[in-house]
Scaffold this motif. Structure first.
Motif, short mmCIF file in Angstrom:
data_model
loop_
_atom_site.label_atom_id
_atom_site.label_comp_id
_atom_site.label_asym_id
_atom_site.label_seq_id
_atom_site.Cartn_x
_atom_site.Cartn_y
_atom_site.Cartn_z
N MET A 128 0.53 -1.07 0.15
CA MET A 128 -0.07 -0.44 -0.23
C MET A 128 0.64 0.90 0.12
N GLU A 129 0.51 2.31 -0.73
CA GLU A 129 1.68 2.97 -0.62
C GLU A 129 0.05 4.60 -0.75
N GLY A 130 1.16 5.50 -0.55
CA GLY A 130 -0.13 7.18 -0.33
C GLY A 130 1.22 7.85 -1.34
N HIS A 131 0.04 8.26 -2.14
CA HIS A 131 1.42 9.89 -2.92
C HIS A 131 0.64 10.70 -2.47
N ILE A 132 1.89 11.70 -2.62
CA ILE A 132 1.74 13.38 -2.25
C ILE A 132 2.09 13.49 -3.31
N ASP A 133 1.80 14.91 -3.77
CA ASP A 133 2.14 15.62 -4.68
C ASP A 133 2.80 16.76 -4.49
N ILE A 134 4.36 16.75 -4.04
CA ILE A 134 5.28 16.93 -3.57
C ILE A 134 6.83 17.08 -4.11
N GLY A 135 7.53 18.16 -3.44
CA GLY A 135 8.72 17.02 -4.38
C GLY A 135 9.61 18.23 -3.61
N ALA A 136 10.65 17.16 -3.14
CA ALA A 136 11.85 17.46 -2.83
C ALA A 136 13.00 18.74 -3.51
N GLY A 137 12.92 18.78 -4.75
CA GLY A 137 14.08 19.57 -5.59
C GLY A 137 13.80 20.83 -5.42
N GLU A 138 15.11 21.14 -5.75
CA GLU A 138 15.31 22.52 -5.01
C GLU A 138 14.45 23.67 -5.74
N ARG A 139 14.06 23.59 -6.90
CA ARG A 139 13.23 24.32 -7.66
C ARG A 139 11.25 24.43 -7.04
N ASN A 140 11.50 23.29 -6.40
CA ASN A 140 10.22 23.11 -5.94
C ASN A 140 9.44 23.76 -4.97
N LYS A 141 8.72 24.63 -4.82
CA LYS A 141 7.64 25.31 -3.84
C LYS A 141 7.38 24.25 -2.13
N THR A 142 7.40 22.83 -2.82
CA THR A 142 6.90 22.37 -1.37
C THR A 142 7.66 21.60 -1.08
N ARG A 143 9.30 21.73 -1.70
CA ARG A 143 10.20 21.38 -0.92
C ARG A 143 9.97 21.25 0.99
N ALA A 144 9.38 22.21 1.58
CA ALA A 144 9.62 22.23 2.65
C ALA A 144 9.04 21.82 3.87
N PHE A 145 7.19 20.96 2.75
CA PHE A 145 6.99 19.65 3.66
C PHE A 145 6.70 18.35 3.57
N VAL A 146 8.35 18.34 2.86
CA VAL A 146 8.76 16.75 2.65
C VAL A 146 8.38 16.08 3.57
N ASN A 147 9.28 16.73 4.82
CA ASN A 147 9.69 15.82 5.33
C ASN A 147 7.58 15.26 6.50
N GLU A 148 7.32 17.02 6.92
CA GLU A 148 5.73 16.34 7.16
C GLU A 148 5.05 15.79 7.17
N MET A 149 4.72 15.75 5.22
CA MET A 149 3.58 14.63 4.60
C MET A 149 4.10 13.37 4.94
N VAL A 150 5.65 13.50 4.59
CA VAL A 150 6.36 12.01 4.26
C VAL A 150 5.87 11.17 5.70
#
Length: 178
Positions: A128-150
């Motif tokens: 089972m997987e949970g897919h989150i529409d965020i990325g860890a890339g330098e230019r990705n605005k959502t990278r700040a939230f990766v650890n929290e959502m993961v």
């Protein structure tokens, strides 16, 4: 104070509308029973799109049989305000994914595992997987939230996936947010 108003607790796909979660679970079970020796990934992910006066959230459920097809459906949710704060929107996407994942109770997961269990020595699997529409890339605005959502997805006992591996959120659900 703005309230989040969630509508439409039914699921749909191109063939069927107004499915309950029990209907969805029955379709997933049938799909797996057709080939109990398959390598299955049950994936849930949510994406959103800000529109003029509301935000459309789409949660996708996909049962994917490695190299042999998939069955999928979506659930639509509308929030009647713009929700421009990116953290709030990503957090709500994750909450909707968590909500659907929680519908797969231990009993339901056990039912699906029991379909493949007799065939694990022939390569049968269920994850089972949970897919989150965020990325860890330098230019990705959502990278700040990766650890929290993961961490939130991991705490539910399922494997989190972010971009570019989060195709149920970033591709399948995304196509229905427009």
């Amino acid at each position: 104070m703005n309230r989040l108003n969630v509508y439409n607790y039914t699921f749909q796909n191109l063939q069927e509308k107004e499915m309950t979660f029990d209907d969805v679970f029955t379709r997933i079970k049938r799909f797996m029973q057709r080939d109990p020796k398959g390598d299955y990934r049950l994936i849930v992910g949510t994406d959103s799109q800000v529109h003029c006066h509301y935000v459309r959230f789409i949660t996708g459920i996909v049962i994917y049989r490695e190299h042999k097809g998939a069955w999928a459906c979506i659930r639509k949710n509308i929030v009647n305000r713009k929700m421009e704060n990116l953290h709030e929107r990503i957090s709500y996407e994750t909450s909707l994914t968590e909500e659907v994942v929680s519908m797969f109770t231990e009993e339901r997961k056990e039912t699906l595992i029991n379909i493949v269990l007799p065939h694990i020595y022939q390569g049968s699997k269920f994850t089972m997987e949970g897919h989150i529409d965020i990325g860890a890339g330098e230019r990705n605005k959502t990278r700040a939230f990766v650890n929290e959502m993961v961490n939130r997805i991991e705490s539910m006992g399922i494997e989190p996936k972010i971009k570019p591996e989060s195709f149920v959120a970033s591709s399948y659900a995304n196509r229905y947010t427009k």
